[in-house]
Design an enzyme around this catalytic site. Sequence first.
Site, PDB file in Angstrom:
ATOM      1  N   LYS A 176     -14.502 -14.542   6.349  1.00 34.60           N
ATOM      2  CA  LYS A 176     -13.995 -15.135   5.099  1.00 34.60           C
ATOM      3  C   LYS A 176     -12.512 -15.458   5.294  1.00 34.60           C
ATOM      4  O   LYS A 176     -12.161 -16.240   6.177  1.00 34.60           O
ATOM      5  CB  LYS A 176     -14.270 -14.195   3.929  1.00 34.60           C
ATOM      6  CG  LYS A 176     -15.765 -13.953   3.671  1.00 34.60           C
ATOM      7  CD  LYS A 176     -15.989 -13.158   2.414  1.00 34.60           C
ATOM      8  CE  LYS A 176     -17.449 -13.023   2.050  1.00 34.60           C
ATOM      9  NZ  LYS A 176     -18.118 -11.895   2.680  1.00 34.60           N
TER      10      LYS A 176
ATOM     11  N   THR B 288     -15.961  -8.254   5.945  1.00 34.14           N
ATOM     12  CA  THR B 288     -16.585  -9.248   6.808  1.00 34.14           C
ATOM     13  C   THR B 288     -15.457  -9.832   7.650  1.00 34.14           C
ATOM     14  O   THR B 288     -14.271  -9.636   7.343  1.00 34.14           O
ATOM     15  CB  THR B 288     -17.254 -10.379   6.014  1.00 34.14           C
ATOM     16  OG1 THR B 288     -16.306 -10.900   5.091  1.00 34.14           O
ATOM     17  CG2 THR B 288     -18.480  -9.890   5.270  1.00 34.14           C
TER      18      THR B 288
ATOM     19  N   ASP C 290     -14.137  -2.264  -0.168  1.00 32.66           N
ATOM     20  CA  ASP C 290     -14.758  -3.436   0.460  1.00 32.66           C
ATOM     21  C   ASP C 290     -13.751  -4.582   0.332  1.00 32.66           C
ATOM     22  O   ASP C 290     -13.584  -5.161  -0.745  1.00 32.66           O
ATOM     23  CB  ASP C 290     -16.060  -3.744  -0.278  1.00 32.66           C
ATOM     24  CG  ASP C 290     -16.762  -4.980   0.251  1.00 32.66           C
ATOM     25  OD1 ASP C 290     -16.139  -5.752   1.003  1.00 32.66           O
ATOM     26  OD2 ASP C 290     -17.933  -5.189  -0.118  1.00 32.66           O
TER      27      ASP C 290
ATOM     28  N   GLU D 216     -27.281  -0.869  22.336  1.00 33.48           N
ATOM     29  CA  GLU D 216     -27.292   0.157  21.271  1.00 33.48           C
ATOM     30  C   GLU D 216     -26.456   1.348  21.702  1.00 33.48           C
ATOM     31  O   GLU D 216     -26.401   1.704  22.873  1.00 33.48           O
ATOM     32  CB  GLU D 216     -28.734   0.599  20.992  1.00 33.48           C
ATOM     33  CG  GLU D 216     -29.470  -0.413  20.142  1.00 33.48           C
ATOM     34  CD  GLU D 216     -30.951  -0.113  20.016  1.00 33.48           C
ATOM     35  OE1 GLU D 216     -31.333   1.066  20.117  1.00 33.48           O
ATOM     36  OE2 GLU D 216     -31.714  -1.078  19.829  1.00 33.48           O
TER      37      GLU D 216
ATOM     38  N   ARG E 184     -18.991 -14.926  11.935  1.00 35.18           N
ATOM     39  CA  ARG E 184     -19.782 -14.295  10.867  1.00 35.18           C
ATOM     40  C   ARG E 184     -20.151 -12.873  11.289  1.00 35.18           C
ATOM     41  O   ARG E 184     -20.882 -12.684  12.262  1.00 35.18           O
ATOM     42  CB  ARG E 184     -21.029 -15.148  10.652  1.00 35.18           C
ATOM     43  CG  ARG E 184     -21.929 -14.761   9.524  1.00 35.18           C
ATOM     44  CD  ARG E 184     -22.827 -15.919   9.160  1.00 35.18           C
ATOM     45  NE  ARG E 184     -22.010 -17.006   8.634  1.00 35.18           N
ATOM     46  CZ  ARG E 184     -21.521 -17.058   7.390  1.00 35.18           C
ATOM     47  NH1 ARG E 184     -21.801 -16.106   6.528  1.00 35.18           N
ATOM     48  NH2 ARG E 184     -20.751 -18.057   7.008  1.00 35.18           N
TER      49      ARG E 184
ATOM     50  N   TYR F 188     -28.672  -6.034  25.407  1.00 32.85           N
ATOM     51  CA  TYR F 188     -28.859  -4.923  24.466  1.00 32.85           C
ATOM     52  C   TYR F 188     -27.774  -3.893  24.712  1.00 32.85           C
ATOM     53  O   TYR F 188     -27.458  -3.582  25.870  1.00 32.85           O
ATOM     54  CB  TYR F 188     -30.242  -4.275  24.657  1.00 32.85           C
ATOM     55  CG  TYR F 188     -31.148  -4.577  23.486  1.00 32.85           C
ATOM     56  CD1 TYR F 188     -30.783  -4.162  22.204  1.00 32.85           C
ATOM     57  CD2 TYR F 188     -32.330  -5.274  23.638  1.00 32.85           C
ATOM     58  CE1 TYR F 188     -31.578  -4.451  21.112  1.00 32.85           C
ATOM     59  CE2 TYR F 188     -33.135  -5.566  22.552  1.00 32.85           C
ATOM     60  CZ  TYR F 188     -32.750  -5.149  21.283  1.00 32.85           C
ATOM     61  OH  TYR F 188     -33.530  -5.435  20.200  1.00 32.85           O
TER      62      TYR F 188
HETATM   63  N1  DSN Z   1     -21.825 -14.006  -0.105  1.00 36.80           N
HETATM   64  C1  DSN Z   1     -20.499 -13.466  -0.224  1.00 36.80           C
HETATM   65  C2  DSN Z   1     -19.681 -14.212  -1.206  1.00 36.80           C
HETATM   66  O1  DSN Z   1     -19.909 -15.403  -1.338  1.00 36.80           O
HETATM   67  O2  DSN Z   1     -18.813 -13.659  -1.826  1.00 36.80           O
HETATM   68  C3  DSN Z   1     -20.524 -12.020  -0.531  1.00 36.80           C
HETATM   69  O3  DSN Z   1     -21.655 -11.429  -0.012  1.00 36.80           O
END
Ligand code: DSN
Length: 487
Positions: free
Chosen positions: A284, A281, A252, A77, A290, A75
């Site tokens: 990607k 994120t 974003d 935090e 992730r 933990y």
């Molecule tokens: N799930 C992601 C996507 O496929 O673009 C975005 O949240």
Amino acid sequence: MTSSSPSGQGADYAATASEAYRAALRVIESVEPRVAEATRKELADQRGSLKLIASENYASPAVLLTMGTWFSDKYAEGTVGHRFYAACQNVDTVEALAAEHARELFGAPYAYAQPHSGIDANLVAYWAILATRVEAPGLAELGAKHVNDLSEGDWEKLRAKLGNQRLLGMSLDTGGHLTHGFRPNISGKMFHQRQYGTDPATGFIDYDAVAAAAREFKPLVLVAGYSAYPRRVNFAKMREIADEVGATLMVDMAHFAGLVAGKVFTGDEDPVPHAHITTTTTHKSLRGPRGGLVLATEEYAPAVDKGCPMVLGGPLSHVMAAKAVALAEARRPEFRAYAQAVADNAQALADGFIKRDGSLVTGGTDNHLVLLDVTSFGLTGRQAESALLDSGIVTNRNAVPADPNGAWYTSGIRFGSPALTTRGFGADDFDRVAELVVEVLSNTQPAAGPNGPSKAKYTLADGTAERVRAAAAELLDANPLYPGLTL
Ligand code: DSN
């Protein structure tokens, strides 16, 4: 995997990773063999299909292995050097490393590596904006330093103010994300929201229309960025619009962070120097574990730093460690070659569709994704997605602007190049992928369900799936996933 692969360490690296995975699977097998079996099968399935989901990729063994450690048990935090738990010295090390790599990679004054996902990163950003622009001045006006110092009445007044702010973001059907003010999402409920779209004639963002909407609506937050818009965005223009109306610009970049990191998007197309807060994120196009990440200016950094426990539960320290590894990979020169190949390959895929009469939203792409309108094949997105999956091509259905089939059945299929580019696919391979996709869709017919016309049922002409799977296997065999990795 070729020069664009996450870890070009060659045979030794693959042999060492193989040993690690074999040992790990034996350990898992001794407790719950079905999990070990599903894990082996997942690798086989990923190796054996054309993965074209625009938001997915293949992280390196180094990144994946980093997630399987005892950091998971801790933990932590709070934030680096300021924890609500004891014995966080090693978590501090990996969190600080992830933040340092992120700052260096993106040229950001401040980075926060804790968000568990993109949605969490956006929530941290929204609450950091509210804390900085509404809560702090509200407290000052009331002569208080902390919300706990307020009377019940003053606290209610401040809460009402926090809940009465405005956000302008891109609509879901034109490529924005659920968290950009879509009413069913928490972002559409936290804020008075309004959405900007794209020019119906071209499908491109119309900056004059965004500016007009911002002048009229006067949002506290202007959100830029997308998850299904196949074009680049001029973030300098977005910042001008935000400044004119006194809004905070939040970008974003979850989908295209890899193209920013790899210096494919620079100048006005690089959000980081223009936005007050940039979220992403890490899994990607950035090809990490992730999770999420927030970058911010000095002004917003103190509020972002309070993301946990304000919005987030305890940080996933094992994932932060993996973020540090992935961001270190993204700082290597070969990541730039990868990012450029992602953009070139998306272009080749779009050209491949266009020359076979495919109808693309905006007529093409200049990022990592392509949105094909499948109504020209007489199909819904749902039917097309299923027929492609039968043929070993993994995609996801997606709404097109003003979609007559709505967000569930949709009229589009979204394709992305990041994952197959990691495998080493080049432009000719992506042209062949376009050919295979068109072959499947041309051989798919809508079918009726028991109660009449259906937006989900379809028939695929005999032999198509087998023929396309065999052709795909040639491409996949020529570009193996995790070459040399054996379980
Ligand atoms: N799930 C992601 C996507 O496929 O673009 C975005 O949240």
